[in-house]
Scaffold this active site. Structure first.
Site, PDB file in Angstrom:
ATOM      1  N   TYR A 241       0.817  -1.210   0.000  1.00  0.00           N
ATOM      2  CA  TYR A 241       0.000   0.000   0.000  1.00  0.00           C
ATOM      3  C   TYR A 241       0.853   1.263   0.000  1.00  0.00           C
ATOM      4  O   TYR A 241       0.754   2.119  -0.890  1.00  0.00           O
ATOM      5  CB  TYR A 241      -0.932  -0.032   1.218  1.00  0.00           C
ATOM      6  CG  TYR A 241      -1.698   1.240   1.475  1.00  0.00           C
ATOM      7  CD1 TYR A 241      -2.483   1.832   0.485  1.00  0.00           C
ATOM      8  CD2 TYR A 241      -1.651   1.861   2.727  1.00  0.00           C
ATOM      9  CE1 TYR A 241      -3.195   2.999   0.736  1.00  0.00           C
ATOM     10  CE2 TYR A 241      -2.367   3.023   2.987  1.00  0.00           C
ATOM     11  CZ  TYR A 241      -3.134   3.590   1.978  1.00  0.00           C
ATOM     12  OH  TYR A 241      -3.828   4.738   2.226  1.00  0.00           O
ATOM     13  N   LYS A 245       1.419   3.849  -3.241  1.00  0.00           N
ATOM     14  CA  LYS A 245       0.962   5.231  -3.070  1.00  0.00           C
ATOM     15  C   LYS A 245       2.132   6.208  -3.235  1.00  0.00           C
ATOM     16  O   LYS A 245       1.971   7.294  -3.803  1.00  0.00           O
ATOM     17  CB  LYS A 245       0.314   5.424  -1.704  1.00  0.00           C
ATOM     18  CG  LYS A 245      -1.037   4.737  -1.538  1.00  0.00           C
ATOM     19  CD  LYS A 245      -2.113   5.332  -2.426  1.00  0.00           C
ATOM     20  CE  LYS A 245      -2.659   6.620  -1.876  1.00  0.00           C
ATOM     21  NZ  LYS A 245      -3.816   7.132  -2.666  1.00  0.00           N
TER      22      LYS A 245
END
Length: 494
Positions: A241, A245
């Site tokens: 994640y 990002k």
């Protein structure tokens, strides 16, 4: 920064605007959309990008997955039987997907209208699973950011692009973490330069290899999840994640040209503090997994530093910061980065959460299927992951191996018990492994830029108003006992 922070000016500046929101079926986007519709009903149009096969399906999803949720209760009460006529007058659901070029919008007239009319784009779409499939996370969190930027460049009236990222693009940094942009190709461990195009190619090649070899869907998913974690950790990030990002932010910074861009980095987003009402939540957020499992009597021990500061910020405060920043930086062709969190100005020690969980569930126990209350005990705390693993090996893994042997000797007589125990053990170990970087996190997120906003709002008498995002006003123990944990119980512990 020189800007007017008068509430009337902020709300007035949103009048007659056309705003595009991606990820509109997600938790944060729902709070954002509800707030916009409630405080500025004179917006011209709110385009909501929704993953769907066509606009009619998108409309149905919007009604079922967004507007019917309790977060819109205040707005429904305000408009009564005219609620949906108000919604359809202001809101246009658009079938699409940020994973695709032109946001996957197929209807030419719709694209052209959006390019012609949109003033503000708010990109909230993301996959937030720490161990998401590498290909899915890349196409959504990394390439999705690029696709949104490319779409923004075609919007001739665009005033601002606001991209919601996460403070945890910082990985496992310690000390004071600054509101700084990423350089293209930057890695956290500085071992080598990061080539985003090569990462995409690697993921596609691995996926093609799995399919050529006839991997099952389950095996394919497992392999792609493992690849994501492996690649993230190789470059210094603890999970897929934060890694994907961060790469999304890199692309935005590299390719934005003169697009006014705000990158908002919230920390751990929790239940609403005030608006539209206290305690609303949807989906199990980061530390709520522990609250849920503790309340159910499934979590009895955890590896954690009791002195650790948990950086939490209520969802409505994040939304308020989004609204203020997108107005303040409208038509300013620069990049602005904001941490939205609490660890510097109102630290929240994890020990407060541990104590509050015990106190709350002791007084308000969850009820089992047989209608008996689930009694909780104080968590057993391990100061290191190593001591936790030793405990789990002695307490569960070794007995589990004995049960497996007995199951084999007695012709699978204990198969159900063995499978259930094995599944629970593996789940707990994987959960703790995924959350390890957060259980011993030693960083604090500097919010110097956000504090400038708050100071300006205080000068204009807005600090405690409907656009407040100052966590100094939060009494954490009261928030946990009266707002957050009851909200988790109501919406997640069903």
């Amino acid at each position: 920064m020189d800007f007017q922070m008068d509430l009337g000016c902020i709300l007035q500046s949103l009048e007659h605007k056309n705003i595009l929101v991606t990820g509109s079926t997600g938790f944060l986007a729902k709070i954002f959309v509800e707030k916009l519709l409630r405080v500025q009903p004179h917006m011209k149009r709110l385009f909501l990008l929704i993953r769907a096969t066509n606009d009619e399906t998108a409309r149905q999803r919007l009604q079922n997955d967004v507007m019917e949720k309790e977060v819109f209760r205040i707005l429904r009460e305000k408009h009564g039987k005219d609620f949906y006529s108000f919604i359809w007058d202001k809101v246009t659901p658009v079938a699409g997907d940020i994973a695709c070029e032109n946001l996957g919008i197929e209807e030419k007239s719709m694209k052209e209208e959006m390019w012609r009319e949109i003033n503000v784009i708010v990109n909230v779409a993301a996959t937030t699973n720490f161990d998401e499939r590498y290909d899915v996370s890349l196409i959504t969190n990394t390439m999705g950011a690029k696709h949104v930027l490319e779409f923004a460049k075609k919007c001739v009236k665009l005033e601002i692009l606001l991209h919601v990222s996460t403070a945890y693009v910082s990985g496992e940094k310690t000390g004071l973490i600054l509101e700084k942009p990423f350089l293209m190709g930057e890695t956290l461990n500085r071992i080598m330069r990061l080539d985003i195009e090569a990462k995409m190619k690697l993921a596609n090649e691995r996926l093609r290899e799995l399919r050529v070899n006839g991997a099952t869907r389950k095996a394919e998913t497992t392999a792609m999840k493992e690849l994501g974690i492996q690649r993230a950790r190789f470059f210094g990030w603890p999970n897929t994640y934060g890694f994907t990002k961060a790469m999304g932010e890199m692309l935005l910074g590299q390719l934005r040209e003169n697009i006014p861009l705000v990158i908002m980095r919230p920390t751990i987003i929790s239940t609403t503090y005030r608006e539209p009402f206290p305690g609303w939540i949807e989906g199990t957020r980061t530390f709520d997994i522990f609250i849920v499992n503790y309340g159910k009597g499934k979590l009895r021990s955890v590896p954690i530093d009791r002195r650790m500061i948990l950086d939490v910020i209520p969802g409505d405060m994040v939304v308020n910061a989004m609204m203020v920043s997108m107005v303040a930086h409208s038509n300013q062709p620069s990049l602005f980065i904001y941490h939205i969190g609490s660890s510097v100005i109102n630290p929240f020690c994890i020990s407060k959460l541990i104590d509050s969980m015990y106190n709350y569930f002791s007084m308000n126990p969850c009820i089992r299927e047989d209608r008996k209350p689930i009694r909780v005990s104080r968590l057993t705390i391990f100061n290191t992951m190593a001591s936790f693993r030793r405990y789990m090996t002695l307490r569960y893994k070794i007995p589990l191996k004995g049960l497996g042997l007995a199951n084999a000797v007695f012709f699978q007589h204990f198969h159900s018990l063995y499978s259930d125990s094995s599944r629970k053990y593996n789940f707990n170990m994987r959960l703790m492994s995924l959350y390890e970087p957060f259980l011993f996190f030693k960083g604090r997120f500097d919010d110097f830029n956000s504090e400038k906003f708050r100071a300006a709002m205080k000068d204009d008498g807005m600090a405690d108003g409907m656009l407040c995002f100052d966590p100094k006003c939060i009494d954490w123990e009261e928030y946990l006992m009266k707002i957050h944990i009851p909200g988790v119980v109501k919406y997640l512990l069903k």
